[in-house]
Design a protein around this motif. Structure first.
Motif, short mmCIF file in Angstrom:
data_model
loop_
_atom_site.label_atom_id
_atom_site.label_comp_id
_atom_site.label_asym_id
_atom_site.label_seq_id
_atom_site.Cartn_x
_atom_site.Cartn_y
_atom_site.Cartn_z
N LEU A 59 0.83 -1.21 0.00
CA LEU A 59 0.00 0.00 0.00
C LEU A 59 0.86 1.25 0.00
CD1 LEU A 59 -2.91 -0.99 2.39
CD2 LEU A 59 -3.03 -0.58 -0.05
N ARG A 60 1.97 1.24 0.75
CA ARG A 60 2.87 2.40 0.73
C ARG A 60 3.45 2.59 -0.67
NH1 ARG A 60 3.93 0.78 6.09
NH2 ARG A 60 5.57 -0.69 5.49
N ASN A 61 3.80 1.51 -1.33
CA ASN A 61 4.32 1.61 -2.70
C ASN A 61 3.27 2.18 -3.64
OD1 ASN A 61 6.78 0.56 -1.97
ND2 ASN A 61 6.29 -1.53 -2.58
N VAL A 62 2.03 1.72 -3.50
CA VAL A 62 0.94 2.23 -4.35
C VAL A 62 0.73 3.71 -4.07
CG1 VAL A 62 -1.54 2.11 -4.75
CG2 VAL A 62 -0.20 0.01 -4.65
N GLU A 63 0.77 4.08 -2.80
CA GLU A 63 0.57 5.49 -2.44
C GLU A 63 1.67 6.36 -3.02
OE1 GLU A 63 0.02 8.29 1.53
OE2 GLU A 63 0.80 6.26 1.73
N SER A 64 2.92 5.92 -2.91
CA SER A 64 4.02 6.73 -3.46
C SER A 64 3.92 6.82 -4.98
CB SER A 64 5.37 6.15 -3.04
OG SER A 64 5.58 4.89 -3.64
N THR A 65 3.48 5.74 -5.62
CA THR A 65 3.30 5.77 -7.07
C THR A 65 2.21 6.76 -7.46
OG1 THR A 65 4.00 3.47 -7.22
CG2 THR A 65 2.81 4.37 -9.10
N ILE A 66 1.13 6.78 -6.69
CA ILE A 66 0.04 7.72 -6.97
C ILE A 66 0.51 9.16 -6.78
CG2 ILE A 66 -2.21 8.52 -6.13
CD1 ILE A 66 -2.92 5.56 -5.68
N VAL A 67 1.31 9.40 -5.74
CA VAL A 67 1.83 10.75 -5.51
C VAL A 67 2.74 11.16 -6.67
CG1 VAL A 67 3.38 12.09 -4.02
CG2 VAL A 67 1.61 10.66 -3.01
N GLU A 68 3.58 10.25 -7.14
CA GLU A 68 4.45 10.55 -8.28
C GLU A 68 3.62 10.85 -9.52
OE1 GLU A 68 7.42 7.55 -9.01
OE2 GLU A 68 7.95 7.45 -6.90
N LEU A 69 2.58 10.06 -9.76
CA LEU A 69 1.71 10.30 -10.91
C LEU A 69 1.02 11.65 -10.81
CD1 LEU A 69 0.09 6.82 -11.55
CD2 LEU A 69 1.67 8.04 -13.02
N GLY A 70 0.61 12.02 -9.59
CA GLY A 70 0.00 13.34 -9.40
C GLY A 70 0.96 14.44 -9.78
N GLY A 71 2.23 14.31 -9.38
CA GLY A 71 3.23 15.31 -9.76
C GLY A 71 3.44 15.37 -11.26
N ILE A 72 3.47 14.21 -11.88
CA ILE A 72 3.65 14.17 -13.33
C ILE A 72 2.48 14.84 -14.03
CG2 ILE A 72 3.70 12.60 -15.31
CD1 ILE A 72 5.36 10.69 -13.55
N PHE A 73 1.26 14.57 -13.57
CA PHE A 73 0.10 15.18 -14.20
C PHE A 73 0.06 16.69 -13.97
CE2 PHE A 73 -1.80 10.86 -14.38
CZ PHE A 73 -2.07 10.86 -15.73
N GLU A 74 0.55 17.16 -12.81
CA GLU A 74 0.64 18.61 -12.59
C GLU A 74 1.62 19.24 -13.57
OE1 GLU A 74 1.58 19.48 -8.54
OE2 GLU A 74 -0.24 18.52 -7.78
N GLN A 75 2.77 18.60 -13.77
CA GLN A 75 3.75 19.11 -14.74
C GLN A 75 3.16 19.11 -16.15
OE1 GLN A 75 7.16 16.61 -14.27
NE2 GLN A 75 7.89 17.64 -12.43
N LEU A 76 2.43 18.06 -16.48
CA LEU A 76 1.81 17.97 -17.80
C LEU A 76 0.79 19.08 -17.99
CD1 LEU A 76 1.55 16.35 -20.44
CD2 LEU A 76 -0.21 14.99 -19.31
N ALA A 77 -0.01 19.35 -16.96
CA ALA A 77 -1.00 20.42 -17.05
C ALA A 77 -0.32 21.77 -17.25
CB ALA A 77 -1.87 20.44 -15.80
N HIS A 78 0.80 22.00 -16.55
CA HIS A 78 1.56 23.24 -16.71
C HIS A 78 2.10 23.36 -18.13
CE1 HIS A 78 3.95 26.67 -15.55
NE2 HIS A 78 5.04 26.07 -16.01
N MET A 79 2.64 22.28 -18.66
CA MET A 79 3.17 22.31 -20.03
C MET A 79 2.07 22.55 -21.05
SD MET A 79 6.12 19.32 -19.71
CE MET A 79 5.57 18.53 -21.16
N VAL A 80 0.90 21.95 -20.85
CA VAL A 80 -0.21 22.16 -21.77
C VAL A 80 -0.65 23.61 -21.74
CG1 VAL A 80 -2.65 21.60 -22.14
CG2 VAL A 80 -1.01 19.77 -21.79
N ALA A 81 -0.68 24.21 -20.54
CA ALA A 81 -1.06 25.63 -20.44
C ALA A 81 -0.06 26.51 -21.20
CB ALA A 81 -1.14 26.05 -18.98
#
Length: 141
Positions: A59-81
């Motif tokens: 579960l900790r691994n899944v949580e850290s993966t989700i946090v990393e994905l959240g960061g990646i999607f934030e960067q992607l949203a910034h790049m799209v803007a």
């Protein structure tokens, strides 16, 4: 229950505990019927603890993966803007270029008409000069 069954169960070797069970138990349980409930809990305790530890780690691994994905999607949203702003600027530049090309084409057409009308004027002047040259040659020469 024999001592080999108990030691196999305590060491977490479930297959050895089942295989060492008496023939009347048919290998359906990890713990023979003769062992009391507290012994059964003691035998299953380490297995459950390791299972829970593994699940918690997963579960900790899944949580850290989700946090990393959240960061990646934030960067992607910034790049799209940023790309959106650049696309708007490109569109404005294309519109300006189209306006400039149309204006240049209009200026070229105006110049062409001026040159064309000047040709007729040049031809008229040339024909008048030619007539004077012919008259001069006929009457003066």
């Amino acid at each position: 229950p024999s001592s080999s069954q108990q030691s196999a169960a305590l060491n977490g070797n479930a297959s050895a505990a089942t295989a060492a069970a008496s023939p009347g138990q048919a290998g359906f349980g990890l713990v023979p019927e003769g062992i009391g409930m507290s012994m059964q809990q003691q035998l299953l305790g380490p297995v459950e603890d390791s299972y829970m530890t593994n699940r918690a780690e997963a579960l900790r691994n899944v949580e850290s993966t989700i946090v990393e994905l959240g960061g990646i999607f934030e960067q992607l949203a910034h790049m799209v803007a940023e790309q959106g702003e650049m696309a708007v600027r490109i569109d404005e530049n294309v519109d300006d270029t189209v306006h400039n090309v149309e204006s240049a084409q209009a200026q070229l057409m105006k110049y062409f008409k001026t040159i064309s009308s000047n040709r007729w004027l040049a031809m008229k002047v040339f024909s008048v000069l030619l007539m004077f040259a012919v008259l001069f040659v006929l009457f003066v020469a």
